[in-house]
Enzyme design. Structure first.
Site, short mmCIF file in Angstrom:
data_model
loop_
_atom_site.label_atom_id
_atom_site.label_comp_id
_atom_site.label_asym_id
_atom_site.label_seq_id
_atom_site.Cartn_x
_atom_site.Cartn_y
_atom_site.Cartn_z
N TYR A 144 0.84 -1.21 -0.02
CA TYR A 144 0.14 0.01 -0.14
C TYR A 144 0.97 1.35 0.05
CZ TYR A 144 -3.34 3.53 1.72
OH TYR A 144 -4.18 4.66 2.01
N ASP A 239 9.47 2.54 -0.81
CA ASP A 239 8.30 3.13 0.02
C ASP A 239 8.60 2.78 1.43
OD1 ASP A 239 4.55 3.56 0.03
OD2 ASP A 239 6.33 4.03 1.60
N LYS A 267 5.05 9.47 8.76
CA LYS A 267 5.04 8.74 10.03
C LYS A 267 6.13 9.21 11.06
CE LYS A 267 2.48 4.58 7.95
NZ LYS A 267 1.27 4.73 8.53
#
Ligand code: KE4
Length: 427
Positions: A144, A239, A267
């Site tokens: 994702y 990623d 994050k």
């Protein structure tokens, strides 16, 4: 344990917020339960509006690696507020955070801050397409990268057919430019390059996926990916929005000795405030507006509060002994869980990468998304609800990662393992 106030508030919320939440996974749909509404968090604990206190292993889905309200982070942000919350102008803070990020990621020569991991992945794809003058991209099933149209795509009928939308609202015309390969299956990538040798701009991959649950690369998969990209003139994009800073002060790219063309972050680098970033080789990044023609922008990009939280967080992570403690706490928890699962004869597989891990309820190895989907979701749901009853707040999905923080104490681990014992007995 009662949740009456949360249940009432959820009904009220559902009238004005789709599903009562602002991000789908928070609705607890995957675990057949309703979410407690949280009123505060401190250290390793979160507190809901019914007075329940939980040991938190979601950590806001990764950012809270130092635990909630770390004194250094909270103090810095409180001070920053008094200087204003946003200027829409360059500040010394974004230069300072950029230097910390580049120090942690030697593969990156330049970086652009944005407001989320989604924006980071969206921006890096546009840049890769512009730089290579190619339109197609390769992603992996189960990985994702946020909710931009090009990345909400799933494999078409045959292995090498063009992608199809993975959500209503994604135009087929966009989806068809995204191929989907199988993580850990280098041949599934090779086939795509052989089919489309001059049309693929980039391969984007979570080097250690966390979004199908934690899955580890096998047989030099990442190195083989890098050499395929080099052979066909495509860019390799890692990623590391989730894996970044979870194992070391930097990315898993350091552990696996991979030198990607570009990296996405998020994050942890925002310390709990909205931040994403993408960066990589200068020859690529300088094509980004205003130094180049590839447009990308953001009102709150490089926001002083978010930069402040990120700087304070990374400065803490750089301190001596922080990762030793974080990784030993994680190992203690994982070893305890594995021991109990074995003793109980529970069909379970635990996969760990630094301070993030997943317990799959399956007795076969998990090397990709179709393996992960063999997990017993009913068993996972029961385990999740039992853990919540015993004051342990886990990610509400089998296909997510548990996040340990530096705030988790030996007492927390002991209490968590006690809850695991009760939960294993009940499922
Ligand atoms: P955000 O847009 O949510 O900041 O980042 C998207 C993203 C990009 N890349 C990776 C590897 C990610 O894990 C994420 C977001 N992760 C999810 C957790 N699986 C965020 C939780 C949520 O969607 O509410």
């Amino acid at each position: 344990m009662k949740f009456s106030k949360s249940s009432k508030l959820l009904e009220r919320a559902k009238n004005i917020l789709p599903g009562g939440v602002n991000s789908p996974v928070r609705a607890f749909r995957a675990v057949g339960s309703n979410p407690p509404f949280i009123k505060k968090a401190k250290g390793s604990k979160i507190y809901d509006i019914d007075g329940n206190i939980f040991i938190d292993y979601v950590g806001s889905w990764g950012p809270m690696i130092l635990g909630h309200c770390h004194p250094k982070v909270a103090e810095a942000v409180k001070k920053a507020v008094d200087k204003g919350t946003s200027y829409g102008a360059p500040t010394p803070l974004e230069v300072e955070l950029a230097e910390l990020v580049l120090e942690a990621f030697p593969s990156m020569e330049m970086v652009r801050f944005v407001n989320s991991g989604t924006e980071a992945a969206m921006g890096v794809i546009r840049l890769a397409r512009a730089y290579t003058k190619r339109d197609r991209i390769i992603k992996f099933e189960g990985c994702y990268h946020g909710h931009s149209d090009s990345l909400l795509v799933k494999a078409g009928s045959g292995a090498t057919t063009l992608g199809v939308p993975d959500s209503p609202g994604v135009p087929a015309d966009i989806a068809k430019n995204t191929y989907t390969a199988v993580y850990n299956d280098i041949n599934s990538v090779k086939m795509l390059f052989e089919k489309d040798p001059e049309g693929i701009a980039c391969v984007i991959v979570e080097p250690v996926p966390g979004n199908m649950g934690v899955v580890l690369p096998q047989n030099d998969f990442l190195k083989k990916l890098k050499s395929l990209c080099e052979r066909y003139g495509a860019l390799l994009i890692l990623d590391e929005v989730m894996s970044g800073f979870r194992s070391t002060f930097g990315g898993v790219q350091k552990l696996y000795e991979i030198d990607p063309d570009m990296t996405c972050l998020g994050k942890v680098i925002g310390g709990g405030l909205p931040v994403g970033a993408f960066g990589g080789k200068k020859k690529i990044m300088q094509n980004l507006s205003p130094s180049g023609p590839v447009y990308q922008a953001g009102t709150l990009s490089g926001n002083p509060l978010a930069m402040t939280a990120g700087i304070a967080t990374l400065k803490e992570l750089k301190k001596k002994g922080v990762y030793e403690k974080l990784l030993s706490t994680t190992d203690k928890l994982c070893n305890g869980v594995e021991e109990m699962a074995k003793k109980k004869g529970l069909p379970a597989r635990l996969a760990k990468s630094g301070s993030m891990f997943t317990l799959f309820f399956t007795d076969s190895p998990v090397h990709n998304y179709s393996d992960a989907k063999k997990s017993n979701l009913e068993k996972f749901g029961k385990y999740f609800r039992k853990m919540l009853e015993n004051c342990v707040y886990l990610p509400p999905s089998q296909f997510e990662a548990i996040f340990v923080s530096t705030a988790h104490t030996d007492k927390d681990i002991a209490k968590t393992l006690d809850a695991v014992k009760k939960a294993f007995r009940a499922i």
